[in-house]
Design a protein around this motif. Structure first.
Motif, PDB file in Angstrom:
ATOM      1  N   GLY A   7      37.300  38.990  46.993  1.00 30.66           N
ATOM      2  CA  GLY A   7      36.528  38.998  45.436  1.00 30.66           C
ATOM      3  C   GLY A   7      36.796  40.440  45.124  1.00 30.66           C
ATOM      4  O   GLY A   7      37.085  40.861  45.648  1.00 30.66           O
ATOM      5  N   ILE A   8      36.079  40.856  43.941  1.00 34.43           N
ATOM      6  CA  ILE A   8      35.581  41.516  43.735  1.00 34.43           C
ATOM      7  C   ILE A   8      34.152  41.978  43.284  1.00 34.43           C
ATOM      8  O   ILE A   8      33.434  41.436  43.868  1.00 34.43           O
ATOM      9  CB  ILE A   8      36.244  40.936  41.691  1.00 34.43           C
ATOM     10  CG1 ILE A   8      37.370  40.472  41.394  1.00 34.43           C
ATOM     11  CG2 ILE A   8      35.778  42.502  40.866  1.00 34.43           C
ATOM     12  CD1 ILE A   8      38.179  40.342  39.814  1.00 34.43           C
ATOM     13  N   TYR A   9      34.169  42.820  43.278  1.00 31.39           N
ATOM     14  CA  TYR A   9      33.062  44.079  43.557  1.00 31.39           C
ATOM     15  C   TYR A   9      32.776  45.305  42.778  1.00 31.39           C
ATOM     16  O   TYR A   9      33.780  45.834  42.344  1.00 31.39           O
ATOM     17  CB  TYR A   9      32.579  44.211  45.072  1.00 31.39           C
ATOM     18  CG  TYR A   9      33.670  45.664  45.879  1.00 31.39           C
ATOM     19  CD1 TYR A   9      33.411  46.792  45.210  1.00 31.39           C
ATOM     20  CD2 TYR A   9      34.770  45.216  45.848  1.00 31.39           C
ATOM     21  CE1 TYR A   9      34.418  47.527  46.168  1.00 31.39           C
ATOM     22  CE2 TYR A   9      35.649  46.169  46.220  1.00 31.39           C
ATOM     23  CZ  TYR A   9      36.355  47.216  46.496  1.00 31.39           C
ATOM     24  OH  TYR A   9      36.682  49.060  46.946  1.00 31.39           O
ATOM     25  N   GLN A  10      31.273  45.317  43.138  1.00 35.64           N
ATOM     26  CA  GLN A  10      31.496  46.574  41.822  1.00 35.64           C
ATOM     27  C   GLN A  10      30.154  47.864  42.859  1.00 35.64           C
ATOM     28  O   GLN A  10      29.452  47.280  44.239  1.00 35.64           O
ATOM     29  CB  GLN A  10      30.519  46.894  40.799  1.00 35.64           C
ATOM     30  CG  GLN A  10      29.074  46.288  40.775  1.00 35.64           C
ATOM     31  CD  GLN A  10      29.038  46.459  39.744  1.00 35.64           C
ATOM     32  OE1 GLN A  10      29.101  46.948  38.569  1.00 35.64           O
ATOM     33  NE2 GLN A  10      26.991  45.875  39.191  1.00 35.64           N
ATOM     34  N   ILE A  11      30.394  48.732  43.374  1.00 37.86           N
ATOM     35  CA  ILE A  11      29.680  49.695  43.604  1.00 37.86           C
ATOM     36  C   ILE A  11      28.968  50.252  42.800  1.00 37.86           C
ATOM     37  O   ILE A  11      29.163  51.319  41.943  1.00 37.86           O
ATOM     38  CB  ILE A  11      29.914  50.650  44.535  1.00 37.86           C
ATOM     39  CG1 ILE A  11      30.674  50.122  46.010  1.00 37.86           C
ATOM     40  CG2 ILE A  11      29.376  51.762  45.491  1.00 37.86           C
ATOM     41  CD1 ILE A  11      31.872  51.143  46.499  1.00 37.86           C
ATOM     42  N   GLY A  22      36.510  47.191  42.539  1.00 38.20           N
ATOM     43  CA  GLY A  22      37.420  47.363  42.994  1.00 38.20           C
ATOM     44  C   GLY A  22      37.717  45.974  43.089  1.00 38.20           C
ATOM     45  O   GLY A  22      36.593  45.023  43.210  1.00 38.20           O
ATOM     46  N   SER A  23      38.598  45.558  44.388  1.00 36.41           N
ATOM     47  CA  SER A  23      38.901  43.872  44.410  1.00 36.41           C
ATOM     48  C   SER A  23      38.468  44.310  46.411  1.00 36.41           C
ATOM     49  O   SER A  23      39.537  45.155  46.566  1.00 36.41           O
ATOM     50  CB  SER A  23      39.851  43.821  44.082  1.00 36.41           C
ATOM     51  OG  SER A  23      40.645  44.226  43.875  1.00 36.41           O
ATOM     52  N   ALA A  24      39.237  43.402  46.876  1.00 35.39           N
ATOM     53  CA  ALA A  24      39.753  43.478  48.395  1.00 35.39           C
ATOM     54  C   ALA A  24      40.071  42.044  48.987  1.00 35.39           C
ATOM     55  O   ALA A  24      39.471  40.557  48.870  1.00 35.39           O
ATOM     56  CB  ALA A  24      37.764  44.635  49.267  1.00 35.39           C
ATOM     57  N   ALA A  25      40.425  42.186  50.348  1.00 35.62           N
ATOM     58  CA  ALA A  25      40.950  41.013  50.894  1.00 35.62           C
ATOM     59  C   ALA A  25      39.553  40.194  51.835  1.00 35.62           C
ATOM     60  O   ALA A  25      39.586  39.273  52.171  1.00 35.62           O
ATOM     61  CB  ALA A  25      41.958  41.414  51.770  1.00 35.62           C
TER      62      ALA A  25
END
Length: 66
Positions: A7-11, A22-25
């Protein structure tokens, strides 16, 4: 609990409202990696690292977006 799905996320810095996107597996694994680097003072993003050092871990939230 943070999903292991991609997904795509925010900190988000709750002290000043700034965000790192960012994005991550695997969202869970990526948040673990970010925290690990930040706690050691070794994050590649110097702006995020400086903010973490200044405001502390309690000022940051990890929020999946998609």
């Amino acid at each position: 609990m943070i999903s292991q799905l991609p997904g795509i996320y925010q900190i988000r810095n709750t002290a000043n409202g700034k965000v790192y996107v960012g994005s991550a597996a695997s969202l869970r694994r990526r948040w673990y990696e970010h925290r690990s680097h930040l706690q050691r003072g070794a994050h590649d993003n110097r702006y995020l690292q400086r903010a973490w050092d200044k405001h502390g871990a309690e000022s940051f939230v990890f929020e999946p977006l998609f």
